[in-house]
Each structure stands twice: as C-alpha cells, then as structure tokens.
Design an enzyme around this catalytic site. Structure first.
Site, PDB file in Angstrom:
ATOM      1  N   CYS A 138       0.865  -1.182   0.000  1.00 40.54           N
ATOM      2  CA  CYS A 138       0.000   0.000   0.000  1.00 40.54           C
ATOM      3  C   CYS A 138       0.904   1.235   0.000  1.00 40.54           C
ATOM      4  O   CYS A 138       1.603   1.502   0.979  1.00 40.54           O
ATOM      5  CB  CYS A 138      -0.899  -0.033   1.237  1.00 40.54           C
ATOM      6  SG  CYS A 138      -2.129   1.273   1.304  1.00 40.54           S
ATOM      7  N   CYS A 145      -3.297  14.517   3.436  1.00 39.33           N
ATOM      8  CA  CYS A 145      -4.378  14.441   2.452  1.00 39.33           C
ATOM      9  C   CYS A 145      -5.292  15.637   2.615  1.00 39.33           C
ATOM     10  O   CYS A 145      -5.596  16.054   3.740  1.00 39.33           O
ATOM     11  CB  CYS A 145      -5.169  13.141   2.627  1.00 39.33           C
ATOM     12  SG  CYS A 145      -6.439  12.892   1.360  1.00 39.33           S
ATOM     13  N   HIS A 257     -17.864   3.940   0.534  1.00 40.70           N
ATOM     14  CA  HIS A 257     -18.173   4.085   1.954  1.00 40.70           C
ATOM     15  C   HIS A 257     -19.589   4.550   2.284  1.00 40.70           C
ATOM     16  O   HIS A 257     -19.958   4.601   3.458  1.00 40.70           O
ATOM     17  CB  HIS A 257     -17.175   5.010   2.649  1.00 40.70           C
ATOM     18  CG  HIS A 257     -15.751   4.666   2.347  1.00 40.70           C
ATOM     19  ND1 HIS A 257     -15.240   3.405   2.546  1.00 40.70           N
ATOM     20  CD2 HIS A 257     -14.734   5.412   1.830  1.00 40.70           C
ATOM     21  CE1 HIS A 257     -13.964   3.384   2.188  1.00 40.70           C
ATOM     22  NE2 HIS A 257     -13.643   4.580   1.733  1.00 40.70           N
ATOM     23  N   ASN A 336     -11.124   0.815  11.621  1.00 42.83           N
ATOM     24  CA  ASN A 336     -10.051   0.773  12.611  1.00 42.83           C
ATOM     25  C   ASN A 336     -10.047   2.095  13.365  1.00 42.83           C
ATOM     26  O   ASN A 336      -9.614   3.120  12.816  1.00 42.83           O
ATOM     27  CB  ASN A 336      -8.702   0.553  11.927  1.00 42.83           C
ATOM     28  CG  ASN A 336      -8.626  -0.817  11.292  1.00 42.83           C
ATOM     29  OD1 ASN A 336      -8.496  -1.814  11.968  1.00 42.83           O
ATOM     30  ND2 ASN A 336      -8.723  -0.845   9.964  1.00 42.83           N
ATOM     31  N   CYS A 379      -5.927  -0.182   7.583  1.00 41.79           N
ATOM     32  CA  CYS A 379      -6.466   0.878   6.742  1.00 41.79           C
ATOM     33  C   CYS A 379      -7.018   2.015   7.599  1.00 41.79           C
ATOM     34  O   CYS A 379      -7.757   1.790   8.552  1.00 41.79           O
ATOM     35  CB  CYS A 379      -7.582   0.309   5.860  1.00 41.79           C
ATOM     36  SG  CYS A 379      -8.275   1.497   4.708  1.00 41.79           S
TER      37      CYS A 379
END
Length: 411
Positions: A138, A145, A257, A336, A379
């Site tokens: 990954c 971001c 999502h 998570n 993630c």
C-alpha cells in the site's frame, strides 16, 4: 577547435554556460535516477552522448537487482560508470522507522524532502491466494491528504505536499529490497506481487507523479508487474478518472463508503463536488475503454463498516441499487478506530449480514482481514505517529471533545 560547442544542443549549451558562471566551490546537485521512467532515462542518456540502450541496463540494475552503487553495474563501461558516479545518484526515501509484525505485515516510515522533511508511511500485507504467496504493498502518494474524509486518521493530518516519482517508486523499491538485503545480487528477485495506490493522499490529485510511477511498475525492464496487479484507489476525482482511462491500463478502486449522497457528503466530502451519479458514470466510462487482456473487467468498491452509520440493511439495499449497472467487486473493511474518532467498528454479525445481502444478489463481496494491528498498519491508521504540521488535527480533537461535553450535558 572545440567540437563540443558546435554539437551541443541549446539545452546542453545553456547548462554548460550556467556551469561556467557558477562559483568554483559550488557543487551541482546530483540527478536522482530512482524515479525516472524508461523514456526519461533514454532522454537522459542521449543528452549525455550515450546510447539509448543504457537506459534499460541501468533500469534493470535499479529495479530488478536493487543496486544503487554504479560501480557494481558490471555490464556498463568503467568510463560511463565514472560519469554516472559524478553526476547521478540512486536514492530511495530515507527509512526512519520500520516495524515487522508477527503476522508478516511490514510497515515503513519514510522521511521525504530536505532537512527535517516530512514523514509518510507504507505498508506491506502478505496473504496466500490461488496464485501462491501474495504480497500487497500500500503506497502513499502525498504527505497528508486534503480530502478530510471523516473516518480517516490521515485526513486529520492535513495536506502538506505531493510526493515525487522517486519518493513514490522508492517505497516499492525499499519493500522489495527489504527481502533481498542478504541475498547475492545475481540471485535477487522482485518480491512484491501487488501494488495499491491507497496509502496517504489522493493519488489522482498528484496525477503526473503517480502516472509516471505506475508506468515504471508495469515496465518489463523495471518491476514488470501485471496491470491487473496494480490498482489505483480514488475517493472520486471524476475528471482525473477519465484522464486515467486514456493514459494507462490499471485496475481501479473506489473509496465509496456510503450508498447515498447525503451520507457520502458527510463521510467523503469530495462527494459534494462529484456526487454518486457522476462517479458511477465515470467508472462505467473507465470500463468502457476495455482493450485486449485489459485489467478493466470490474471496479473494486471499498466500503468501510461504521457501526450504526452505514451498515444497516437499508444501506445494503441502496448499495445494490447503486451498483446494479456497474461490474464491481465489493470489499467490506472493518473500521479501525483512531484517537478521537467519532465512529465505532460494526459488529462481526452486522458485517456478515451486510455481506450476505450483497452476495445473495450476485455480487462478489469479501471482508478484508484485519492485519498488522500490533504495528498500527491497518487501513485508515496510516501516519498515526507522524507529526502534524497543520491545525486540522487540533481542530478535529477540539470539535470531538466539544461534542462529548454536549452529549454528557444532555444525559
């Protein structure tokens, strides 16, 4: 007569003239070959007065044998090696921390930039599948971001800058090299089997560098990866999805999502600019560019499971309706939690029920196995220990604490 002056190109002449007026003690920075595509390397060697085939030789040394010392490149003349040592370097991002989990997951923290620089993380996840031992890396494309998805810890760090091609492909280089450090050069081989552009950052907002890096991944003289094993994951930058369809053939994943615009506006704010109807249409156009042996047989839908938020039976039904005309595979991701996150992870039973609804309707639907928990490699947890250089994390923490105070007062 100086024949070099007569045969130099305008660009070479300009570089030479600049060197003549440079102070005697000034040292020109070395050119990093790590992130150069084959075409860029060919142009570079031709500008040096060398043959184009030197590009493929050097490319193989860098990306297939993981050699950064020009003196070890045995099929290159001594004279050229000296020129390369004087002018060039092969440098991956600096590793400042590494964790190797007991389940085989590996995570690196890289320093990028000059001086103290900034930090990014990369995670390698091993798994067994029908093709054998799979190792999926990954990769990050930005420092932080800008999209600020509400369930992602990376977004709470804010955006600092784009990564360069050398910083992107250097993550793949280091992951491979970590298995080859003690292996003789002639016996080294590429170990990473799959790449997903799904680390820190939105890949399509650093388009040129990401595209160049993926071209190196696919190049037979570099990593020679199958286009079905290189995946770009985006939150839905619609114009860039269309551009990607024209420029390269790799697998596409969508960080969805939510099955409706109202909820997705909350979870993935870029949806306000490119709502679901536009996003699904862009995915359909991407698949329509299908060619011979293309990777574009389906789109992977990533769906993080948030307790009581997007995991209800009605959400599963809405998702079925949304994806009915889009060939897709659905990957359910257990959330998570990270510090001050306002969400919880859906229960195992809820996730299983959600999966059954989608599978019964004919969709291929998997539940992502949580791995690397002991090293915070899951993630949404990327860059958990990286110092925040914006005010976004502090503002987020304050907002959540205020919400908790209001809830306690109401109780």
């Amino acid at each position: 007569m100086n024949t070099e002056v007569l045969t130099s190109s305008p660009a070479q002449a300009q570089q030479r003239d600049a060197a003549l007026v440079q102070p005697q003690d000034a040292v020109a920075p070395k050119v990093n070959l790590m992130g150069m595509s084959r075409q860029e390397l060919e142009q570079f060697f031709e500008a040096m007065g060398e043959k184009k085939f030197r590009a493929t030789q050097v490319m193989k040394w860098i990306h297939q044998f993981f050699v950064t010392d020009f003196s070890l490149m045995s099929n290159i003349s001594g004279k050229l090696r000296e020129k390369l040592m004087a002018r060039c370097e092969i440098r991956a991002p600096e590793v400042v921390h590494r964790h190797y989990s007991k389940d085989g997951t590996r995570k690196w923290v890289f320093r990028v930039g000059d001086g103290a620089g900034s930090l990014v993380e990369t995670v390698l996840i091993p798994a067994d599948d029908k093709t054998g031992a799979r190792k999926t890396l990954c990769i990050s494309s930005q420092v932080g971001c800008a999209l600020d998805c509400s369930f992602c810890s990376t977004g709470k760090q804010g955006f600092q800058r784009d990564l360069t091609p050398a910083e992107i492909i250097g993550q793949l280089w280091m992951a491979n090299y970590s298995y080859m450090e003690e292996v003789a050069i002639a016996e080294r081989e590429r170990t990473v089997t799959n790449v997903v552009m799904m680390g820190m950052g939105e890949p399509l907002l650093n388009y040129d560098a990401v595209l160049s890096s993926m071209q190196i991944m696919l190049d037979d003289f570099a990593y020679g990866m199958s286009k079905r094993r290189v995946t770009l994951s985006t939150s839905g930058v619609v114009p860039k999805i269309d551009q990607l369809a024209q420029d390269i053939d790799v697998a596409l994943a969508i960080s969805l999502h939510a099955p409706n615009d109202a909820l997705r506006n909350e979870l993935v704010p870029i949806n306000k600019k490119y709502p679901l109807a536009e996003l699904i249409a862009a995915c359909q156009r991407y698949l329509a560019k299908d060619g011979h042996d293309s990777s574009r047989r389906h789109v992977t839908i990533e769906y993080v499971m948030l307790d009581g938020v997007n995991d209800q039976p009605e959400h599963a039904q809405q998702l079925l309706k949304l994806l009915k005309n889009l060939p897709s595979k659905i990957n359910l991701i257990p959330f998570n939690p990270f510090p001050h996150a306002p969400y919880g992870r859906s229960s195992r039973n809820r996730i299983m029920a959600f999966q059954k609804t989608l599978s019964d309707a004919g969709f291929v639907c998997t539940i992502r196995q949580t791995r690397g928990d002991d090293i915070d490699a899951a993630c949404g947890q990327l860059v958990g220990q990286v110092a925040d250089r914006t005010r976004r994390a502090a503002q987020w923490k304050k907002k959540v604490e205020q919400q908790h105070v209001i809830m306690r007062s109401s109780s």
